[in-house]
Design a protein around this motif. Structure first.
Motif, short mmCIF file in Angstrom:
data_model
loop_
_atom_site.label_atom_id
_atom_site.label_comp_id
_atom_site.label_asym_id
_atom_site.label_seq_id
_atom_site.Cartn_x
_atom_site.Cartn_y
_atom_site.Cartn_z
N ASP A 1 0.82 -1.26 0.34
CA ASP A 1 0.27 -0.10 0.19
C ASP A 1 0.49 1.13 -0.17
N ILE A 2 1.84 1.25 0.94
CA ILE A 2 2.67 2.26 0.73
C ILE A 2 3.43 2.36 -0.34
N CYS A 3 4.31 1.28 -1.16
CA CYS A 3 4.81 1.84 -1.94
C CYS A 3 3.92 2.13 -3.16
N LEU A 4 2.56 1.39 -3.71
CA LEU A 4 1.38 1.66 -4.75
C LEU A 4 0.78 3.53 -4.56
N SER A 5 1.06 3.52 -3.12
CA SER A 5 0.31 5.12 -3.17
C SER A 5 1.88 6.40 -3.55
N ARG A 6 3.07 6.02 -2.80
CA ARG A 6 3.92 7.00 -3.41
C ARG A 6 3.86 6.94 -5.06
N ALA A 7 4.03 5.76 -5.25
CA ALA A 7 3.62 5.56 -6.21
C ALA A 7 3.14 6.29 -7.50
N ALA A 8 1.35 6.21 -6.59
CA ALA A 8 0.33 7.20 -7.77
C ALA A 8 0.64 8.64 -7.51
N VAL A 9 0.99 9.42 -6.49
CA VAL A 9 1.83 10.56 -6.51
C VAL A 9 2.54 11.13 -7.06
N GLU A 10 3.73 10.73 -6.65
CA GLU A 10 4.64 10.93 -7.95
C GLU A 10 4.69 10.42 -9.03
N VAL A 11 3.98 9.52 -9.86
CA VAL A 11 3.33 9.45 -11.29
C VAL A 11 2.55 10.40 -11.36
N LEU A 12 1.26 11.35 -10.74
CA LEU A 12 1.32 12.39 -11.30
C LEU A 12 1.24 13.75 -10.99
N ASN A 13 2.83 13.52 -10.64
CA ASN A 13 3.75 14.89 -10.11
C ASN A 13 4.71 14.57 -10.96
#
Length: 258
Positions: free
Chosen positions: A107-119
């Motif tokens: 969950d932590i990896c995917l949530s951080r990945a999603a935020v970074e992809v958008l950024n």
């Protein structure tokens, strides 16, 4: 009155949403300016390198614009650096949350990945707007190819991010050591040069680097005929294999260490 129990998928989505919101608020603050700074950071990274190379008045290895050439190398590289590193940092900073039953490593990896992809998507778009404003054409001749190359880079960076997150749980100093890997990737991926002009044996060795393929693939959208030996399949398979290894690693070793 009956209250249906939320499904595992609903719980998963709620956890991911909560982690993404927490991530954005703790890193960016609660104002739009905090979010703007985070989007501007990768943009500034690209623009500083581009400006530094442009000031040196070096001839462009491809095309007529050195700025465009450097941008086409930096865009995929920044995507790789920020996504793979920020996923690793996310598991370090959010490790205490793993004490909650519903919060998992994934969950932590995917949530951080999603935020970074958008950024990063916003950062690349902003960089292109800045280049357009200063008179450099950032629009590729083949937009679909450019988008596909960035998506392939995102996949590879995601796989590397999972590997990094697993390693840093077992060996925290790796977070600092990854900086050396980043330096090597800059030197060996073709950001500032064209690998095609090298001796054949050296050129073939460079093609084993997935990021060399990512940059050549992305540049082929701007320079028709360039990057014919780049392998999109190799780039995506590398990302998929790293992702699979990272997931298996988490289920076998990382979960036990946690």
């Amino acid at each position: 009155m009956n209250h249906s129990k939320p499904s595992p998928l609903d719980v998963q989505l709620q956890v991911l949403s909560a982690l993404m919101l927490r991530d954005m608020r703790t890193r960016f603050g609660r104002t739009i300016w905090g979010n703007l700074v985070v989007v501007l950071w990768p943009t500034a990274h690209v623009m500083i390198i581009v400006a530094t190379m442009a000031i040196r008045h070096m001839p462009a290895p491809l095309g007529d614009s050195l700025v465009q050439f450097i941008f086409t190398g930096m865009a995929p590289m920044v995507v790789f650096i920020y996504l793979s590193r920020k996923m690793m940092e996310g598991i370090v900073t959010n490790r205490p949350l793993l004490s909650f039953p519903d919060v998992k490593f994934l969950d932590i990896c995917l949530s951080r990945a999603a935020v970074e992809v958008l950024n990063l998507a916003a950062s690349v778009a902003l960089t292109m707007l800045i280049l357009f404003a200063v008179g450099v054409d950032p629009i590729p001749e083949h937009p679909a190819t450019a988008v596909a190359a960035l998506c392939g880079t995102f996949l590879f960076a995601l796989g590397m991010g999972f590997i990094n997150a697993n390693i840093v749980i077992l060996f925290p100093p790796y977070a600092v050591g990854f900086s050396l890997i980043i330096i090597l990737m800059y030197a060996l991926s073709g950001v500032f040069f064209v690998p095609d002009g090298m001796p054949q044996e050296l050129y073939d060795a460079f093609l084993w680097n997935p990021m060399t393929n990512a940059i050549m693939w992305f540049r082929s959208a701007y320079y028709p005929g360039h990057g014919e030996n780049a392998s999109p399949l190799y780039l995506m398979m590398s990302g998929g294999v790293l992702l699979l290894i990272g997931l298996i690693w988490e289920k076998t070793l990382t979960k036990k260490s946690l």
